[in-house]
Design an enzyme around this catalytic site. Structure first.
Site, PDB file in Angstrom:
ATOM      1  N   HIS A 210     -15.520  28.034 -14.573  1.00  0.00           N
ATOM      2  CA  HIS A 210     -16.321  27.887 -15.974  1.00  0.00           C
ATOM      3  C   HIS A 210     -15.648  26.674 -16.305  1.00  0.00           C
ATOM      4  O   HIS A 210     -15.314  26.904 -17.356  1.00  0.00           O
ATOM      5  CB  HIS A 210     -15.421  29.143 -16.577  1.00  0.00           C
ATOM      6  CG  HIS A 210     -14.480  29.219 -16.708  1.00  0.00           C
ATOM      7  ND1 HIS A 210     -12.985  30.395 -16.476  1.00  0.00           N
ATOM      8  CD2 HIS A 210     -13.567  29.044 -16.539  1.00  0.00           C
ATOM      9  CE1 HIS A 210     -11.928  30.800 -16.719  1.00  0.00           C
ATOM     10  NE2 HIS A 210     -11.570  29.028 -16.469  1.00  0.00           N
TER      11      HIS A 210
ATOM     12  N   HIS B  75      -7.706  28.492 -22.200  1.00  0.00           N
ATOM     13  CA  HIS B  75      -6.489  27.782 -21.938  1.00  0.00           C
ATOM     14  C   HIS B  75      -5.990  26.921 -23.045  1.00  0.00           C
ATOM     15  O   HIS B  75      -6.120  26.282 -23.793  1.00  0.00           O
ATOM     16  CB  HIS B  75      -7.844  26.722 -21.551  1.00  0.00           C
ATOM     17  CG  HIS B  75      -9.081  27.540 -20.283  1.00  0.00           C
ATOM     18  ND1 HIS B  75      -9.962  28.334 -21.044  1.00  0.00           N
ATOM     19  CD2 HIS B  75      -8.939  27.263 -19.744  1.00  0.00           C
ATOM     20  CE1 HIS B  75     -10.407  28.975 -19.641  1.00  0.00           C
ATOM     21  NE2 HIS B  75      -9.737  27.921 -19.001  1.00  0.00           N
TER      22      HIS B  75
ATOM     23  N   HIS C 197      -8.774  23.942  -7.921  1.00  0.00           N
ATOM     24  CA  HIS C 197      -8.408  22.756  -8.683  1.00  0.00           C
ATOM     25  C   HIS C 197      -6.438  22.839  -8.859  1.00  0.00           C
ATOM     26  O   HIS C 197      -6.201  23.726  -9.572  1.00  0.00           O
ATOM     27  CB  HIS C 197      -9.411  22.472 -10.167  1.00  0.00           C
ATOM     28  CG  HIS C 197      -8.826  23.299 -10.927  1.00  0.00           C
ATOM     29  ND1 HIS C 197      -9.559  24.993 -10.524  1.00  0.00           N
ATOM     30  CD2 HIS C 197      -8.953  23.883 -12.342  1.00  0.00           C
ATOM     31  CE1 HIS C 197      -9.148  25.681 -11.463  1.00  0.00           C
ATOM     32  NE2 HIS C 197      -9.140  25.198 -12.527  1.00  0.00           N
TER      33      HIS C 197
ATOM     34  N   GLU D 118      -6.865  30.605 -10.872  1.00  0.00           N
ATOM     35  CA  GLU D 118      -7.872  31.323 -11.619  1.00  0.00           C
ATOM     36  C   GLU D 118      -8.879  33.063 -10.775  1.00  0.00           C
ATOM     37  O   GLU D 118      -9.216  33.216 -11.683  1.00  0.00           O
ATOM     38  CB  GLU D 118      -8.479  30.512 -12.340  1.00  0.00           C
ATOM     39  CG  GLU D 118      -8.175  29.904 -13.448  1.00  0.00           C
ATOM     40  CD  GLU D 118      -9.179  29.065 -14.008  1.00  0.00           C
ATOM     41  OE1 GLU D 118      -8.395  27.966 -15.006  1.00  0.00           O
ATOM     42  OE2 GLU D 118      -9.921  28.576 -14.245  1.00  0.00           O
TER      43      GLU D 118
END
Lengths: 279, 112
Positions: free
Chosen positions: A12, A59, A193, A240
Site C-alpha cells: 500500500h 501511518h 522496506h 507490516e
C-alpha cells in the site's frame, strides 16, 4: 451467510497513489509495477464483490500517539480520505459496510478480542492505495468497505499469531453474517522496506519472493515467526506483512494461488501482491 | 518484545514515543492546511507553540532527519515536515544511511 470470494495481499505504498495523482503511472519507473496489477483488476471486476474488508495500518495520519489502538474496526457509514500533509486527495469517499462491521465487532468480543470501535474516522493511503490498485479510479467505489486497523507503528505491535487468530474470527463473522454479500479480504502492507535508522533503504528481494511464493500453501513458517524475525527479514516497516496473516487465516487451509506480482523498488519498498481463492 | 537489537534498526518503542512526543505532535499538526501555512510563515513560532526544546527546534529547522529520528521523531509523523518542503523520502533515507542521495539510490535501491 455472506461468501468469501477471495483473499488479496498487496502493498500500500503511498507513492503509488501519488504516481496516479501525477499521471506518471506509465513512465518507465512505474509501468512495470502497475502492469502487474492489471490481472488483479480484471479478477476483481469478474468476481464482483459487494464488500472489501481492508486490513491496514494507519501511518500517523488518523491516530496520533495520544491513543494507540492495537486493533481498531470501523463501523462508520463512510470514510473520507485523510489529509496526509499534501492536501486531501481527490478520490471518492468510501461507503462503510456498517452491518457487517458491527457483526464483526460482536464476533471479535465474543472471541475475547477487544477492538477500538470507530464510528467517525478518516482513512489514509493504507486503505486508499489497495482499493485503487484493484478497483482503479471509479467515480464511486463499487464495494462497501470494512476497515481494520492494526498498530504497526508504536511498539508493542501485535504478534503475528494474534493477527492470525483475528483472521479466524473474521472468517467466522463473514460466514455467520445473515446476507448474501460477496466479500473480498485484502491484507495490506509491505513488502520489505525500512525507513528509519542507518539500515534505511533495506530491501530483501529474496525474502519478498519467498513470501509471495509461500503465503498461499506453505505459510506455517510465516505464522510462527516472531515480530523480531519480521523486522530482521523484511525491515522495520516491512513488519507490516503481519497484516497479510489476517487475510490468510480467513481463507481455507489449502488455497489456489491465482496470481502474484513483484516489483522492487516502488519508492523505497519491495512491492507486490497475491490473489488467493478457496478451492 | 525483547530488548534484543536488530542492527541499525531503531524500533519506535516506549523511549521513542516519550522522547519524541512533542516533535511528533507538532508534525502531526501539519496534516491541517492552516497549520502548514503557519509553519511556513514562521517556523520557529510554530515549533514554540508545541514547546520543542532548543535541540529539537534546531534539528527540525536544519532538517537534520537523522537527529530528528534519534530524538524520537517517528518517520511517519516527520514526513509531514517533508511534505511542506517538499523533501523526497529517499533523501531522508540517505541522511539516515549516511550516504549522499545518489549513492543511496544506487547502493540501497539499485537505481542508476
Amino acid at each position: 451467510m455472506a461468501k468469501i470470494i477471495g483473499g488479496v495481499g498487496t502493498s500500500h505504498v503511498p507513492s503509488i497513489g501519488a504516481a496516479l495523482d501525477k499521471g506518471i503511472s506509465d513512465n518507465p519507473d512505474w509501468k512495470p509495477f502497475f502492469d502487474g496489477y492489471i490481472p488483479g483488476k480484471e479478477w476483481m471486476a469478474e468476481k464482483k464483490p459487494d464488500i472489501a474488508v481492508v486490513i491496514f495500518n494507519d501511518h500517523g495520519n488518523t491516530f496520533f500517539l495520544d491513543r494507540v489502538p492495537t486493533f481498531a474496526v470501523g463501523v462508520a457509514d463512510h470514510y473520507d480520505p485523510v489529509d496526509e500533509g499534501y492536501g486531501r486527495r481527490s478520490i471518492p469517499s468510501f461507503e462503510g459496510a456498517t452491518d457487517l462491521s458491527w457483526h464483526f465487532v460482536d464476533k471479535l468480543v465474543e472471541n475475547h478480542f477487544d477492538p477500538l470501535v470507530c464510528r467517525e474516522i478518516e482513512v489514509d493511503h493504507g486503505l486508499q492505495v489497495p482499493m485503487e490498485l484493484f478497483f482503479g479510479r471509479p467515480e464511486n467505489w463499487p464495494v462497501k468497505v470494512l476497515p481494520i486497523w492494526v498498530n504497526t507503528i508504536q511498539y508493542p505491535i501485535p504478534t503475528p499469531q494474534r493477527c492470525w487468530e483475528m483472521g479466524k474470527v473474521l472468517r467466522e463473522a463473514i460466514e455467520s453474517f445473515p446476507g448474501d454479500e460477496r466479500v473480498v479480504i485484502m491484507g495490506t502492507g509491505g513488502l520489505s522496506h525500512q525507513l528509519q535508522g542507518s539500515r534505511a533503504g533495506f530491501i530483501n528481494r529474496e525474502a519478498d519472493e519467498d513470501w509471495l511464493n509461500n503465503i498461499a500453501n506453505n505459510y506455517e513458517k510465516f505464522r510462527n515467526m516472531s515480530r523480531e524475525d519480521y523486522v530482521e527479514q523484511f525491515g522495520s516497516e516491512g513488519a507490516e506483512l503481519i497484516m497479510w496473516l489476517v487475510m490468510r487465516a480467513a481463507m481455507d487451509d489449502k488455497v489456489d494461488l491465482k496470481m502474484k506480482h513483484y516489483h522492487a523498488p516502488a519508492s523505497m519498498t519491495g512491492a507486490g501482491m497475491v490473489v488467493l481463492e478457496n478451492l | 518484545m525483547s530488548d534484543a537489537q536488530i542492527p541499525e534498526t531503531p524500533l519506535f518503542d516506549r523511549k521513542g514515543s516519550i522522547d519524541g512526543y512533542r516533535i511528533n505532535k507538532m508534525a502531526m499538526a501539519l496534516g491541517d492546511p492552516a497549520n502548514r501555512e503557519a509553519f511556513k510563515a514562521d517556523e520557529e513560532a510554530f515549533l514554540d507553540r508545541y514547546k520543542l526544546t532548543p535541540e529539537q527546534k534546531d534539528a527540525v529547522m536544519s532538517r537534520d532527519w537523522n537527529r530528528m529520528v534519534a530524538m524520537g521523531g517517528n518517520l511517519f509523523f516527520i514526513l509531514k515536515i517533508a511534505a511542506v518542503d517538499p523533501t523526497p523520502i529517499t533523501a531522508i533515507g540517505a541522511a539516515q544511511a549516511g550516504l549522499d542521495h545518489a549513492d543511496f539510490l544506487k547502493q540501497r535501491l539499485g537505481k542508476e
